[in-house]
Structure formats: C-alpha cells, structure tokens
Design an enzyme around this catalytic site. Structure first.
Site, short mmCIF file in Angstrom:
data_model
loop_
_atom_site.label_atom_id
_atom_site.label_comp_id
_atom_site.label_asym_id
_atom_site.label_seq_id
_atom_site.Cartn_x
_atom_site.Cartn_y
_atom_site.Cartn_z
N SER A 76 -10.95 60.33 -3.10
CA SER A 76 -11.32 61.69 -2.69
C SER A 76 -12.45 62.18 -3.59
O SER A 76 -12.33 62.15 -4.81
CB SER A 76 -10.14 62.65 -2.86
N GLU A 87 -13.82 66.13 -7.63
CA GLU A 87 -12.75 65.52 -8.42
C GLU A 87 -13.32 64.35 -9.21
O GLU A 87 -12.91 64.05 -10.32
CB GLU A 87 -11.65 65.01 -7.48
N1 LIG Z 1 -4.87 58.90 -4.53
C1 LIG Z 1 -5.86 58.02 -4.37
O1 LIG Z 1 -6.00 57.42 -3.34
C2 LIG Z 1 -6.82 57.78 -5.45
C3 LIG Z 1 -6.57 58.23 -6.70
N2 LIG Z 1 -7.45 57.98 -7.72
C4 LIG Z 1 -7.12 58.52 -9.03
O2 LIG Z 1 -8.25 58.68 -9.82
C5 LIG Z 1 -8.00 58.29 -11.17
C6 LIG Z 1 -8.84 57.08 -11.52
O3 LIG Z 1 -8.27 56.12 -12.39
P1 LIG Z 1 -9.24 55.10 -13.14
O4 LIG Z 1 -10.04 54.37 -12.13
O5 LIG Z 1 -8.50 54.27 -14.10
O6 LIG Z 1 -10.08 56.13 -13.98
P2 LIG Z 1 -11.61 56.25 -14.21
O7 LIG Z 1 -12.06 55.01 -14.88
O8 LIG Z 1 -12.24 56.62 -12.92
O9 LIG Z 1 -11.62 57.43 -15.26
C7 LIG Z 1 -11.59 58.78 -14.81
C8 LIG Z 1 -11.67 59.73 -15.99
O10 LIG Z 1 -10.37 59.80 -16.59
C9 LIG Z 1 -10.51 60.04 -17.98
N3 LIG Z 1 -9.76 58.98 -18.68
C10 LIG Z 1 -9.55 57.70 -18.23
N4 LIG Z 1 -8.77 57.04 -19.08
C11 LIG Z 1 -8.47 57.90 -20.10
C12 LIG Z 1 -7.71 57.82 -21.28
N5 LIG Z 1 -7.04 56.71 -21.59
N6 LIG Z 1 -7.65 58.89 -22.11
C13 LIG Z 1 -8.30 60.04 -21.79
N7 LIG Z 1 -9.02 60.19 -20.68
C14 LIG Z 1 -9.12 59.15 -19.84
C15 LIG Z 1 -11.97 60.04 -18.32
O11 LIG Z 1 -12.43 61.40 -18.30
P3 LIG Z 1 -13.49 62.00 -19.40
O12 LIG Z 1 -14.68 61.11 -19.29
O13 LIG Z 1 -13.69 63.40 -18.92
O14 LIG Z 1 -12.78 61.89 -20.70
C16 LIG Z 1 -12.59 59.32 -17.14
O15 LIG Z 1 -13.89 59.72 -16.87
C17 LIG Z 1 -6.59 58.06 -11.25
O16 LIG Z 1 -5.97 59.30 -11.48
C18 LIG Z 1 -6.34 57.55 -9.82
O17 LIG Z 1 -5.06 57.58 -9.43
C19 LIG Z 1 -8.58 57.30 -7.53
C20 LIG Z 1 -8.92 56.84 -6.29
C21 LIG Z 1 -8.07 57.08 -5.14
C1 LIG Z 2 -7.59 59.87 -2.40
C2 LIG Z 2 -7.13 60.61 -3.39
O1 LIG Z 2 -5.99 61.37 -3.29
C3 LIG Z 2 -5.59 61.88 -2.04
C4 LIG Z 2 -4.23 61.31 -1.71
O2 LIG Z 2 -4.32 59.91 -1.55
C5 LIG Z 2 -3.74 61.95 -0.39
C6 LIG Z 2 -2.32 61.55 -0.07
O3 LIG Z 2 -1.46 62.14 -1.00
O4 LIG Z 2 -3.73 63.41 -0.51
C7 LIG Z 2 -4.98 63.97 -0.87
O5 LIG Z 2 -5.99 63.69 0.12
P1 LIG Z 2 -6.14 64.62 1.41
O6 LIG Z 2 -5.74 66.01 1.09
O7 LIG Z 2 -7.49 64.38 1.98
O8 LIG Z 2 -4.98 64.02 2.32
P2 LIG Z 2 -5.00 63.44 3.78
O9 LIG Z 2 -3.55 63.29 4.16
O10 LIG Z 2 -5.86 62.25 3.87
O11 LIG Z 2 -5.64 64.61 4.66
C8 LIG Z 2 -5.04 65.91 4.74
C9 LIG Z 2 -5.12 66.41 6.18
O12 LIG Z 2 -6.49 66.50 6.61
C10 LIG Z 2 -6.67 65.79 7.82
N1 LIG Z 2 -7.98 65.15 7.82
C11 LIG Z 2 -8.37 64.39 6.74
C12 LIG Z 2 -9.59 63.76 6.76
C13 LIG Z 2 -10.42 63.92 7.89
O13 LIG Z 2 -11.54 63.40 7.98
N2 LIG Z 2 -10.00 64.68 8.92
C14 LIG Z 2 -8.78 65.30 8.92
O14 LIG Z 2 -8.43 65.99 9.86
C15 LIG Z 2 -5.55 64.74 7.84
O15 LIG Z 2 -5.26 64.32 9.13
C16 LIG Z 2 -4.41 65.48 7.17
O16 LIG Z 2 -3.73 66.28 8.11
C17 LIG Z 2 -5.47 63.40 -2.16
N3 LIG Z 2 -6.77 63.99 -2.45
C18 LIG Z 2 -6.88 65.18 -3.05
C19 LIG Z 2 -8.27 65.66 -3.28
O17 LIG Z 2 -5.92 65.86 -3.43
C20 LIG Z 2 -7.75 60.64 -4.71
O18 LIG Z 2 -7.19 61.27 -5.61
O19 LIG Z 2 -8.84 60.04 -4.87
#
Ligand SMILES: NC(=O)C1=CN([C@@H]2O[C@H](COP(=O)(O)OP(=O)(O)OC[C@H]3O[C@@H](n4cnc5c(N)ncnc54)[C@H](OP(=O)(O)O)[C@@H]3O)[C@@H](O)[C@H]2O)C=CC1
Ligand SMILES: C=C(O[C@H]1[C@H](O)[C@@H](CO)O[C@H](OP(=O)(O)OP(=O)(O)OC[C@H]2O[C@@H](n3ccc(=O)[nH]c3=O)[C@H](O)[C@@H]2O)[C@@H]1NC(C)=O)C(=O)O
EC number: 1.3.1.98
Length: 314
Positions: free
Chosen positions: A237, A309
């Site tokens: 995100s 983010e």
């Molecule tokens: N829900 C999802 O689908 C997704 C979630 N994410 C989330 O994004 C984050 C990315 O993880 P990752 O790829 O490892 O992180 P990154 O390598 O992208 O680091 C992100 C930031 O976290 C801080 N940081 C990282 N490690 C440490 C540490 N050990 N101590 C203090 N600060 C730290 C740093 O901030 P600064 O430089 O400001 O100190 C860094 O710039 C996770 O929270 C991950 O879950 C990512 C992609 C998708």
């Molecule tokens: C991907 C990350 O985290 C994600 C995490 O995986 C998911 C699931 O918990 O919920 C957050 O996404 P999100 O709020 O976009 O969740 P989604 O479930 O994908 O979307 C929310 C709602 O928006 C709708 N939606 C989303 C995208 C789009 O193009 N169109 C749309 O209509 C979806 O259908 C859903 O009803 C986190 N992002 C944030 C900024 O809070 C990340 O941290 O990098």
C-alpha cells in the site's frame, strides 16, 4: 529501485551492527536502517555519505519456555509457519505479510484484524542517543500502538528483536523452526524479491498444512492472488488509509478511475488503486510523480492530501 549506494551493509549479529554504527560515528557517515525493503523507496541518487544498513540477515529464532525470542530480520511470515507448528491461530495473519519483524514492529504491520503490536510482549532495541549502545528493552504496553503507529517512529531507536508470548501452547520444536530458517537463508540476495518471498512462504505453508489448510490461510492466498500483490515489484500500500473519509485510498483511486495510469516505467496497479507497481524499469521519480498525480486528484475531489505509508529514503 533507486540508484546504487556507495555504502551498504547487512550485519548478521547485534555485535556486528554495534561495530558498524560505531564505525559510522567515527567516520562521520550518516546511516539509515531498513529491513527487507518492501515498504521503502530509495532515491535514484543515493547519498554518497550514507551507510545503508539492512537488518535482513539478523536471523535468530530462539524457543524459550512460554516465549520465543525473534530477531529483527526474521520475516514476519515465519511467525505464521511457527504458529502452525504449535497449532496456534494467533499468527495466521502474518502469512505472506511482506517485511521483517523489525519493520513490522516499527510500523505495526497489519492484515485485517491482526497486527504485530498484538502478538509481541517485549521489544529489544539500541538507543542511538546513548553512547554505550547497549541493548535495552520495553514492554509492549509502553509502545503506543495504533493504526500503523508506534512509539518507535518518534525515537532514535533500532529494533533488534522481540519476545513473543506463547503461554499455554505446546513447546515449538527448535530443530523444526531452524530447518525452515536454514532453507530461508539459502535465498541469499533474493530475500527482498517479492515473487521469491511468495514462492518460499506459500510453499512452506502448503507443506505444513495440506490437505487441511486453515480457511484464513486460504483467504489470504486468495486476497494476494486477486490483487496480484506478488506479480510486479511494489511497496505494498503506497498511502495510509484516512479513516475519517470512510473509504480506503484504494477505493477512492478506483472511484476516480485512475487505475492503470502510468508514469515512465511505473503504473497504478490495474488491480488495486493503492498499489504503485514497477512494470518496466521504473525510477523512483516515476513513482513519486504518480504519488503527486494521485494526491492532487484526491485533494480536488475529497479535500485532503493522503499521507504516504511508504518511507522515502534519500
Ligand atoms: N500488508 C501488506 O500487504 C504489506 C505490508 N508491508 C509492511 O511494510 C513493512 C515493511 O517491512 P520491511 O520490508 O522489512 O521494511 P523496510 O525495509 O521497507 O523498512 C521500512 C522502514 O521501517 C523502519 N525500520 C525497519 N527495520 C527497523 C528496525 N529494526 N528498527 C527501527 N526501524 C526499522 C525504517 O524506518 P526509518 O528509516 O524511518 O527508521 C525503514 O525505513 C512491514 O511493516 C510490512 O509488513 C509491506 C508490504 C505489503
Ligand atoms: C498492503 C498493505 O496493507 C494493507 C493490507 O494488506 C489490507 C488487508 O488487511 O488492508 C489495507 O489495505 P486496503 O485498505 O487497501 O484493503 P483492501 O481490502 O485491499 O481494500 C479495502 C476496500 O477497498 C476496495 N477497493 C480496493 C482497491 C481498489 O482498487 N478498489 C476497491 O474498491 C476493496 O474492495 C475493499 O472493499 C492495508 N493497507 C493500509 C494502507 O492500511 C501494506 O501495508 O502495504
């Protein structure tokens, strides 16, 4: 993405990390800490006077009585595998959650209802304001967790590990978790590659759970597949959601019919409006340009500027 760093390091122990930080101080080098890199955007023109330090090789998983000690570089998705080994559902939300535990603690990584702040009990860190650089610890109750928020974002601290409470569960087998960790270590430089990440953790989870894969794990696989999370390089995100608006940023961008918009080699994902993907050798500038385009459109239509983010590292 981004340019090539002059200085890069990935320490394997806290001792090596401390030595490296002392070296930076002596040489008047700036430094920046990151994990696996899944939530950062590096500048196309990195700072030549900066040490870029990844903690992705800080890999330790120790089974203690009633708790696990897990170091900062352990991928969060490893907790879901460990959880399956002790038949706990508490860690399922970390399945396929990209990123290291250190960054997850810093950012309070979440997936639907599950968040990292809810599964840790204590965090170990180095305080860069303290000259002796000794490991200190803080209980989770004092970490000020909220939506993508923690105390760590306001402090000059480097997270080196955490305790995870597993009270009441059977003891995890240390050799079993270590054998998974050993296979993970074989990925070497590919630890930051989202597709490799997916292949590894999805495969390990299947091996542990098939044919009785828990429903939530199946739902996670479906959500990631639907949004094509691991098909193109992305930072997940791009913007934090603004809950005052009542709709996610992805839904707003979708509503504005901006999915598929391109800038150089970057594009707003056609599958999710809050995901900026690298389709053809994008530069960080291409991504930042898309950030501006989305911010302007959201401001015009909804009256606020979304907060990224993704951490932009100069
Ligand atoms: N829900 C999802 O689908 C997704 C979630 N994410 C989330 O994004 C984050 C990315 O993880 P990752 O790829 O490892 O992180 P990154 O390598 O992208 O680091 C992100 C930031 O976290 C801080 N940081 C990282 N490690 C440490 C540490 N050990 N101590 C203090 N600060 C730290 C740093 O901030 P600064 O430089 O400001 O100190 C860094 O710039 C996770 O929270 C991950 O879950 C990512 C992609 C998708
Ligand atoms: C991907 C990350 O985290 C994600 C995490 O995986 C998911 C699931 O918990 O919920 C957050 O996404 P999100 O709020 O976009 O969740 P989604 O479930 O994908 O979307 C929310 C709602 O928006 C709708 N939606 C989303 C995208 C789009 O193009 N169109 C749309 O209509 C979806 O259908 C859903 O009803 C986190 N992002 C944030 C900024 O809070 C990340 O941290 O990098």
């Amino acid at each position: 993405m981004g340019g090539n760093a002059e200085y890069f390091a990935s320490p394997q122990t806290v001792g090596e990390l401390v030595e490296l930080l002392r070296y930076c101080n002596q040489q008047h080098l700036e430094y920046t800490i990151f994990g696996i890199g899944s939530n950062v955007l590096f500048s196309d023109y990195p700072n030549a006077n900066k040490m870029y330090i990844s903690l992705k090789e800080l890999l330790q998983f120790e089974v203690k009585e009633n708790r696990w000690f897990v170091s900062a570089g352990i991928p969060m998705a490893m907790l879901a595998l460990a959880g399956e080994l002790i038949q706990s559902e508490d860690f399922q939300f970390t399945h396929l959650l990209p990123g290291s535990l250190g960054a997850g603690i810093y950012m309070n990584a979440k997936y639907y209802q599950g968040q990292i702040g809810d599964v840790i009990s204590r965090v170990y860190y180095l305080d860069m304001a303290e000259p002796n650089l000794e490991v200190q610890c803080i209980p989770v109750e004092e970490c000020q967790y909220g939506y993508k928020r923690s105390l760590f974002q306001d402090k000059p601290w480097i997270i080196v590990g955490a305790d995870i409470s597993v009270e009441g569960y059977p003891l995890l087998s240390q050799p079993e978790i270590e054998s998974i960790l050993e296979r993970y270590m074989l990925m070497k430089d590919n630890k930051s590659n989202l597709m490799q990440f997916y292949t590894f953790f999805s495969g390990e989870m299947k091996r542990l759970t098939q044919p009785n894969t828990p429903t939530f794990i199946q739902e996670i696989e479906e959500y990631r597949a639907k949004n094509k999370h691991f098909v193109h390089h992305s930072c997940g995100s791009y913007f934090k959601n603004n809950y005052d608006i009542g709709k996610s940023i992805g839904a707003l961008v979708d509503h504005l019919q901006m999915k598929g918009t391109g800038s150089g080699g970057a594009m707003i994902s056609p599958h999710h409006g809050n995901m900026l993907i690298n389709v053809n050798d994008a530069t960080s500038e291409d991504i930042i340009h898309l950030q501006m385009v989305i911010s302007e459109a959201i401001f015009k239509e909804y009256g606020f500027i979304p907060e990224p983010e993704v951490q932009i590292i100069k």
